[in-house]
Design an enzyme around this catalytic site. Structure first.
Site, PDB file in Angstrom:
ATOM      1  N   GLY A  34     107.694  50.175  37.229  1.00 41.62           N
ATOM      2  CA  GLY A  34     106.490  50.585  37.957  1.00 41.62           C
ATOM      3  C   GLY A  34     105.187  50.236  37.251  1.00 41.62           C
ATOM      4  N   ASP A  82     119.711  54.541  40.334  1.00 40.44           N
ATOM      5  CA  ASP A  82     119.061  55.217  41.457  1.00 40.44           C
ATOM      6  C   ASP A  82     119.040  56.703  41.112  1.00 40.44           C
ATOM      7  OD1 ASP A  82     118.434  56.567  43.811  1.00 40.44           O
ATOM      8  OD2 ASP A  82     119.259  54.963  45.062  1.00 40.44           O
ATOM      9  N   ASP A 111      98.868  65.011  30.084  1.00 39.72           N
ATOM     10  CA  ASP A 111      97.566  64.953  30.729  1.00 39.72           C
ATOM     11  C   ASP A 111      96.816  63.934  29.885  1.00 39.72           C
ATOM     12  OD1 ASP A 111      94.725  65.420  31.132  1.00 39.72           O
ATOM     13  OD2 ASP A 111      95.377  67.092  32.375  1.00 39.72           O
ATOM     14  N   HIS A 112      96.638  62.725  30.398  1.00 39.38           N
ATOM     15  CA  HIS A 112      96.199  61.667  29.485  1.00 39.38           C
ATOM     16  C   HIS A 112      94.784  61.908  28.941  1.00 39.38           C
ATOM     17  CE1 HIS A 112      94.339  59.708  33.040  1.00 39.38           C
ATOM     18  NE2 HIS A 112      93.559  59.092  32.168  1.00 39.38           N
ATOM     19  N   HIS A 170      92.802  67.261  34.567  1.00 37.68           N
ATOM     20  CA  HIS A 170      91.927  66.672  33.542  1.00 37.68           C
ATOM     21  C   HIS A 170      90.645  67.486  33.309  1.00 37.68           C
ATOM     22  CE1 HIS A 170      94.659  63.441  33.939  1.00 37.68           C
ATOM     23  NE2 HIS A 170      94.086  62.805  34.928  1.00 37.68           N
TER      24      HIS A 170
HETATM   25  N1  LIG Z   1      99.798  54.279  37.734  1.00 42.79           N
HETATM   26  C1  LIG Z   1      98.947  55.071  37.100  1.00 42.79           C
HETATM   27  O1  LIG Z   1      97.887  54.659  36.621  1.00 42.79           O
HETATM   28  C2  LIG Z   1      99.254  56.528  36.923  1.00 42.79           C
HETATM   29  C3  LIG Z   1     100.424  57.067  37.380  1.00 42.79           C
HETATM   30  N2  LIG Z   1     100.711  58.397  37.161  1.00 42.79           N
HETATM   31  C4  LIG Z   1     101.969  58.975  37.609  1.00 42.79           C
HETATM   32  O2  LIG Z   1     103.043  58.237  37.046  1.00 42.79           O
HETATM   33  C5  LIG Z   1     104.131  58.195  37.936  1.00 42.79           C
HETATM   34  C6  LIG Z   1     104.514  56.738  38.202  1.00 42.79           C
HETATM   35  O3  LIG Z   1     103.421  56.085  38.805  1.00 42.79           O
HETATM   36  P1  LIG Z   1     103.399  54.506  39.061  1.00 42.79           P
HETATM   37  O4  LIG Z   1     104.051  53.774  37.960  1.00 42.79           O
HETATM   38  O5  LIG Z   1     101.995  54.210  39.403  1.00 42.79           O
HETATM   39  O6  LIG Z   1     104.289  54.362  40.376  1.00 42.79           O
HETATM   40  P2  LIG Z   1     104.979  53.044  40.974  1.00 42.79           P
HETATM   41  O7  LIG Z   1     105.114  53.279  42.433  1.00 42.79           O
HETATM   42  O8  LIG Z   1     104.328  51.802  40.511  1.00 42.79           O
HETATM   43  O9  LIG Z   1     106.423  53.081  40.312  1.00 42.79           O
HETATM   44  C7  LIG Z   1     107.393  54.010  40.700  1.00 42.79           C
HETATM   45  C8  LIG Z   1     108.640  53.799  39.885  1.00 42.79           C
HETATM   46  O10 LIG Z   1     109.606  54.721  40.351  1.00 42.79           O
HETATM   47  C9  LIG Z   1     110.851  54.040  40.478  1.00 42.79           C
HETATM   48  N3  LIG Z   1     111.642  54.659  41.526  1.00 42.79           N
HETATM   49  C10 LIG Z   1     111.264  54.930  42.801  1.00 42.79           C
HETATM   50  N4  LIG Z   1     112.291  55.464  43.480  1.00 42.79           N
HETATM   51  C11 LIG Z   1     113.340  55.534  42.624  1.00 42.79           C
HETATM   52  C12 LIG Z   1     114.674  55.995  42.735  1.00 42.79           C
HETATM   53  N5  LIG Z   1     115.172  56.495  43.857  1.00 42.79           N
HETATM   54  N6  LIG Z   1     115.458  55.915  41.649  1.00 42.79           N
HETATM   55  C13 LIG Z   1     115.006  55.407  40.489  1.00 42.79           C
HETATM   56  N7  LIG Z   1     113.745  54.957  40.317  1.00 42.79           N
HETATM   57  C14 LIG Z   1     112.934  55.007  41.379  1.00 42.79           C
HETATM   58  C15 LIG Z   1     110.457  52.621  40.850  1.00 42.79           C
HETATM   59  O11 LIG Z   1     111.490  51.750  40.451  1.00 42.79           O
HETATM   60  P3  LIG Z   1     112.367  50.868  41.491  1.00 42.79           P
HETATM   61  O12 LIG Z   1     111.454  50.481  42.589  1.00 42.79           O
HETATM   62  O13 LIG Z   1     112.856  49.739  40.650  1.00 42.79           O
HETATM   63  O14 LIG Z   1     113.438  51.797  41.885  1.00 42.79           O
HETATM   64  C16 LIG Z   1     109.222  52.409  39.993  1.00 42.79           C
HETATM   65  O15 LIG Z   1     109.582  51.969  38.711  1.00 42.79           O
HETATM   66  C17 LIG Z   1     103.676  58.963  39.167  1.00 42.79           C
HETATM   67  O16 LIG Z   1     104.072  60.305  39.022  1.00 42.79           O
HETATM   68  C18 LIG Z   1     102.171  58.873  39.116  1.00 42.79           C
HETATM   69  O17 LIG Z   1     101.548  59.942  39.793  1.00 42.79           O
HETATM   70  C19 LIG Z   1      99.867  59.193  36.434  1.00 42.79           C
HETATM   71  C20 LIG Z   1      98.680  58.717  35.948  1.00 42.79           C
HETATM   72  C21 LIG Z   1      98.245  57.355  36.196  1.00 42.79           C
HETATM   73  O1  LIG Z   2      94.937  60.598  36.371  1.00 43.51           O
HETATM   74  C1  LIG Z   2      94.102  59.892  36.893  1.00 43.51           C
HETATM   75  O2  LIG Z   2      93.113  59.400  36.139  1.00 43.51           O
HETATM   76  C2  LIG Z   2      92.360  58.259  36.566  1.00 43.51           C
HETATM   77  C3  LIG Z   2      91.091  58.249  35.728  1.00 43.51           C
HETATM   78  O3  LIG Z   2      91.448  58.125  34.372  1.00 43.51           O
HETATM   79  P1  LIG Z   2      90.440  57.495  33.323  1.00 43.51           P
HETATM   80  O4  LIG Z   2      91.177  57.565  32.033  1.00 43.51           O
HETATM   81  O5  LIG Z   2      90.156  56.093  33.795  1.00 43.51           O
HETATM   82  O6  LIG Z   2      89.203  58.325  33.367  1.00 43.51           O
HETATM   83  C4  LIG Z   2      92.042  58.318  38.033  1.00 43.51           C
HETATM   84  O7  LIG Z   2      91.480  57.076  38.440  1.00 43.51           O
HETATM   85  C5  LIG Z   2      93.300  58.546  38.826  1.00 43.51           C
HETATM   86  O8  LIG Z   2      92.975  58.691  40.196  1.00 43.51           O
HETATM   87  C6  LIG Z   2      94.018  59.786  38.343  1.00 43.51           C
HETATM   88  O9  LIG Z   2      95.303  59.866  38.955  1.00 43.51           O
END
Ligand SMILES: NC(=O)C1=CN([C@@H]2O[C@H](COP(=O)(O)OP(=O)(O)OC[C@H]3O[C@@H](n4cnc5c(N)ncnc54)[C@H](OP(=O)(O)O)[C@@H]3O)[C@@H](O)[C@H]2O)C=CC1
Ligand SMILES: O=C1O[C@H](COP(=O)(O)O)[C@@H](O)[C@H](O)[C@H]1O
Length: 505
Positions: free
Chosen positions: A13, A87, A179-180, A242
């Site tokens: 992801g 999965d 909580d980053h 945050h």
């Molecule tokens: N992206 C960001 O900047 C931030 C994200 N978050 C949190 O981090 C988490 C991940 O976000 P993000 O990486 O953006 O999400 P993505 O949608 O990019 O990735 C989701 C991941 O979940 C996996 N996944 C989905 N369904 C299944 C399943 N049934 N079994 C196993 N794996 C599964 C996918 O893998 P595959 O498709 O290969 O199954 C993929 O690797 C979320 O909770 C989000 O709220 C928090 C702060 C910032």
């Molecule tokens: O957790 C989150 O943070 C970002 C903002 O983070 P920052 O480190 O760039 O200030 C926010 O854009 C996003 O919506 C939220 O899920």
């Protein structure tokens, strides 16, 4: 440092690509990972080790703070990466994973220390914890840690339910809620700045402070996250976690050389002392906004309702400002104004402490000039203090003088590096304890209810502004204003000078 397996759910992801792999690589270069470690990447995609390693390498080339200078060193790092198709719904996949992990631990002669990192949607948290338990992946003989990303629940009730479920598999001390913002270097400095500086300690009270403003403005819009964001809004996405964590870190009175328990206890005390918001107060103390079309940095941007995946009558909040008070000995009577939103004029995360008894300018407009202490958290880190001095030319006038310390953040670890490192060491100081999370949900619950019932107006604001004008009125009615939305000439000059000549701490 203990050898351990880093078991990454969601390894295919976005978060893994942009934050987690680069953080691991930087920790590796800084020799902050154990000599023996293995990263098990998990996801449903039909990847093998080769494809996985190529993706990790790509993410490092694109997003790492430290650039790849030695390809052989990167190759060596990648030797520790393995991929397992999994999965999250299928118990048999966890059994397969367990065999894979045990084989590797035996090869390395390593203890079964396992860090489960859930970089997946929150709907998977309970299920994955349960499968870890049932498959025996959470070995009894090593340590186990369960690292989860926000959002932790959708409201107070769902957060409690989730926590109860997780506690069936993991003890509180095994759960690391990321909580980053707590990983940001400036936020981590707040504790020590306060502890080690008697001057600040002396000032840190309602006797001297007029008000405190906490801002996290963003220029980005909903991006590709409409499905998540339209159900979440600024209140759940940023405010409940945050923003309230920033409030706790700033206002807790930490004892010298605090332990993890002491830090968490003091933060909890802050949240317990925040005056509860009664339903009838929400419309007076909380401003809800949503971006309309506008322009940012000269580029036109669409309204929230025109974003892909967003309904054209969405009532979701992309901006929130709130006023609160902490009813304890130190803070009683000091208003805290907190705001965050998307598609605003500039990216700026900062805390402004405005001191009491501003002096009046003796000539010109009768503008009060208070002392300000400012912590800039993003995009650049700095601390500055606005003092008053006699103008050397127009001697009857008072001119602000700035003590300005810019932090050279390019060489500092990024938030995820700090947090992954701490979790690996079992140091939970900068992770959210359940008590804080629960109290935060409890405080925002009346806001969630009011938003859902539409008893609070939704103000549209122009993209590229500082949010709805009602957010200014929230302060104006108390005789204050948001600092830096319209910097004074002197503050503007300071900002320009900073970019030319820097003073690093
Ligand atoms: N992206 C960001 O900047 C931030 C994200 N978050 C949190 O981090 C988490 C991940 O976000 P993000 O990486 O953006 O999400 P993505 O949608 O990019 O990735 C989701 C991941 O979940 C996996 N996944 C989905 N369904 C299944 C399943 N049934 N079994 C196993 N794996 C599964 C996918 O893998 P595959 O498709 O290969 O199954 C993929 O690797 C979320 O909770 C989000 O709220 C928090 C702060 C910032
Ligand atoms: O957790 C989150 O943070 C970002 C903002 O983070 P920052 O480190 O760039 O200030 C926010 O854009 C996003 O919506 C939220 O899920």
């Amino acid at each position: 440092m203990d050898a351990a397996s880093f078991i990454l759910f969601g390894a295919t992801g976005d978060l893994a690509k942009r934050k987690i792999f680069p953080a691991l690589y930087n920790l590796y270069l800084d020799q902050k990972l154990p000599a023996q470690f293995t990263v098990f990447g998990l996801g449903r995609r039909q990847w093998d080790d080769h494809i996985f390693k190529a993706n990790v390498a790509q993410s490092i080339h694109s997003f790492s703070r430290k650039k790849v200078e030695d390809p052989a060193q990167l190759e060596k790092f990648l030797e520790s990466f393995q991929f397992c198709i999994l999965d999250a719904n299928k118990q048999e996949d966890y059994v397969k994973l367990r065999t894979m992990i045990e084989t590797r631990e035996q090869q390395l002669g390593a203890a079964p220390n396992r860090m489960f990192y859930l970089s997946v949607g929150p709907e998977f948290f309970e299920m994955i914890a349960e499968h870890i338990d049932q498959s025996g992946l959470g070995s009894e003989s090593g340590w186990k840690r369960f690292v989860i990303e926000k959002p932790f629940g959708h409201d107070l009730q769902s957060a409690r339910q989730l926590n109860r479920k997780l506690n069936e598999t993991f003890k509180e001390e095994e759960i690391f809620r990321i909580d980053h913002y707590l990983g940001k270097p400036m936020v981590q400095r707040l504790e020590v700045l306060q502890q080690k500086n008697p001057v600040l300690q002396a000032l840190w009270t309602n006797r001297y402070i007029a008000n405190i403003q906490i801002t996290a403005n963003e220029t980005v819009g909903v991006e590709e996250r409409s499905g998540y964001y339209d159900k979440t809004g600024a209140v759940r996405d940023m405010f409940q976690n945050h923003m309230l964590q920033l409030l706790m870190m700033l206002t807790a009175h930490f004892p010298n050389n605090s332990t993890t328990e002491a830090v968490r206890f003091k933060k909890k005390m802050v949240m317990e002392a925040v005056q509860p918001l009664h339903p009838h107060q929400v419309s007076n103390q909380v401003i809800r906004g949503q971006y309309n079309s506008g322009s940012i940095n000269g580029e036109p941007v669409t309204s929230y309702r025109e974003e892909p995946g967003i309904a054209n009558d969405s009532m979701n909040d992309t901006f929130i400002a709130a006023k609160l008070e902490i009813d304890d000995y130190f803070w009683r009577g000091v208003p805290f104004y907190i705001r965050t939103g998307k598609r605003l004029k500039e990216k700026s995360t900062r805390i402004v402490i405005e001191f009491k008894e501003p002096i009046k300018q003796s000539t010109g407009a009768d503008i009060p000039v208070p002392n300000l202490l400012v912590f800039e958290i993003a995009p650049d880190e700095s601390i500055f203090f606005q003092l008053n001095a006699r103008d050397p030319i127009y001697k009857e006038q008072i001119k602000p003088l700035f003590l300005d310390f810019q932090v050279d953040s390019k060489d500092l670890p990024e938030a995820y590096e700090n947090l992954i490192h701490d979790a690996w060491h079992g140091d939970a100081t900068f992770f959210a304890h359940w008590d804080e999370v629960e109290l935060s949900w409890k405080w925002v619950q009346p806001i969630l209810d009011a938003f859902a019932a539409n008893t609070v107006p939704l103000h549209l604001y122009e993209a590229g502004s500082f949010g709805p004008k009602q957010s200014d009125e929230l302060l104006n009615k108390d005789g204050f204003h948001w600092w830096f939305d319209e910097p004074t000439l002197e503050q503007e000059t300071l900002i320009t000078e900073r970019n030319e000549e820097k003073t690093y701490v």
